[in-house]
Every structure is written in structure tokens, then in C-alpha cells.
Design an enzyme around this catalytic site. Structure first.
Site: not given
Ligand code: ADP
Ligand code: ZN
Length: 204
Positions: A13, A88, A122, A151, A162
Site C-alpha cells: 500500500k 482499519r 522489509r 521496524r 498483525r
Molecule cells: P502496516 O500497514 O504495514 O501494518 P502501518 O504503518 O499502517 O503498518 O501501521 C502500523 C501500526 O500503527 C499498526 O499496527 C497499528 O498499531 C497502528 N495504526 C495505524 N493505523 C491505524 C488505524 N487506522 N487504527 C488503529 N491503529 C492504527
């Protein structure tokens, strides 16, 4: 154009969003990046969020949505934006639906095997946040010169968690947007450039 990207963690994404930004000339807003910025800034929200993020647990919708609304008030969003990482959950999708009218949801569909391989390979830039895969990028530096690191939430135990969170809480959004009639599916198995081209075809 107001666009939402959904896809499993590691589906690409962020990479796709980066290419769409240049092509469409609208910003991409990643809630993960917004959270990581507040961690960097050392704010109270950031400190709380870090504990959850490192374990792959979702941060509270209230906090994220406040943060997102602040971001959406900025001038650069007046011609639209691309959301990456929000919504999400169905709750978040409902909140967003009451707040803005989206034009399209792009679902980036990638097989689980591919995703696990991408996430464990990654590497992220300390400086600009760009991500690379060890398979395609053998260098330990970002193009910007920044150092690359793994990360905390890309470590194998957290990746598995996740993925569960995604399957249980985020994947239902596919039907949610299908029912709204704004879902389009992009197969994202191949290289980033092909995925981008397919996405652009769907946006026409
Ligand atoms: P990825 O899409 O690779 O899992 P992100 O950078 O989008 O990683 O998100 C990393 C973390 O940030 C998630 O595991 C969560 O803890 C938090 N997070 C990001 N966006 C949201 C959201 N919309 N609602 C709740 N937690 C979020
Ligand atoms: Zn960089």
C-alpha cells in the site's frame, strides 16, 4: 479524488500510495506514518501508541480519527487525498463515511505467502520512512542517504499477529466498500511498477 487503499500489511500500500501521489498530485496520508511522527516528536500520544504498535495492536480509533481529521484540514487536501492505513476496522469505516464522501476504495490483493516474505524482508529508512525489500535492494542505505533498519513490528512474531488483526478486523472492509459500490480490486503480486499501472487503469 478521495481514495482509500486497503490491503494486508506488506501488500505494498505504501509503495503504491507513493506512486499515486506523483501521478494524481494529491497527498497520501498514512495513519501509521502520522503515529510514527508523533513518536518521533515524543508526544504523549506517541509514547502510548508506540507500546501498542510495537506489538502490532491497533491504537484507539478515537485517537487516530482525531489525528486524521487534523491532517485533513491542511490545505494540500483540497483536491483530494489517498488514505493508507485508515480505516482499519468497520467502526473506523463508519466514522469516515459520516465525515467524507469517498470516490473509490482500491483493494490491493496479494497472497499471504508473498506478504510474509515481503514483511520479513522489509527495511525502513530512519530518515524519510521509505521502505525497501532486501530482495530488490541489497544496499543498507536509503536513496536519501538515511540508514535502513527493521521496524519492531516487522519482526516475525509481530508480523503473524498483525496478519491476524488484518484478517479479523480489516478484511471485512472489502465487503463494506463492495456494498457501497466503490470497491475496485488490484492484483498486487508483481513488481511495484506493474501494480501501479493496473491501479491507474482502474482509476480512469
Ligand atoms: P502496516 O500497514 O504495514 O501494518 P502501518 O504503518 O499502517 O503498518 O501501521 C502500523 C501500526 O500503527 C499498526 O499496527 C497499528 O498499531 C497502528 N495504526 C495505524 N493505523 C491505524 C488505524 N487506522 N487504527 C488503529 N491503529 C492504527
Ligand atoms: Zn530515506
Amino acid at each position: 479524488m478521495k481514495l482509500v487503499l486497503i490491503g494486508a500489511p506488506g501488500s505494498g500500500k505504501g509503495t503504491l500510495a507513493g506512486k499515486l501521489v506523483k501521478a494524481l498530485n494529491i497527498p497520501a496520508i498514512s495513519t501509521g506514518d502520522l503515529l510514527r511522527e508523533s513518536i518521533k516528536a515524543g508526544t504523549e500520544i506517541g509514547l502510548e501508541a508506540k507500546k501498542l504498535m510495537d506489538k502490532g495492536i491497533l491504537v484507539s480509533t478515537e485517537i487516530i480519527f482525531e489525528m486524521l481529521k487534523e491532517r485533513l484540514k491542511k490545505d494540500d487536501t483540497k483536491n483530494g487525498y489517498i488514505l493508507d492505513g485508515f480505516p482499519r476496522t468497520i467502526d473506523q469505516a463508519q466514522l469516515l463515511d459520516d465525515y467524507v464522501k469517498l470516490d473509490l476504495c482500491l483493494y490491493l490483493n496479494v497472497d499471504k505467502d508473498k506478504i510474509v516474505q515481503r514483511l520479513t524482508g522489509r527495511r525502513t529508512c530512519k530518515n524519510c520512512g521509505a521502505s525497501y525489500n532486501t530482495e530488490l535492494h541489497s544496499n543498507d542505505k536509503c536513496d536519501c542517504g538515511g540508514e535502513l533498519f527493521i521496524r519492531e513490528d516487522d519482526k516475525p512474531e509481530v508480523v503473524a499477529h498483525r496478519f491476524d488483526v488484518y484478517s479479523n478486523q480489516t478484511a471485512p472492509l472489502i465487503d463494506f466498500y463492495k456494498n457501497k459500490g466503490i470497491l475496485k480490486v488490484v492484483m498486487g503480486q508483481e513488481n511495484p511498477e506493474d501494480t501501479f499501472k493496473k491501479a491507474m487503469e482502474l482509476l480512469k
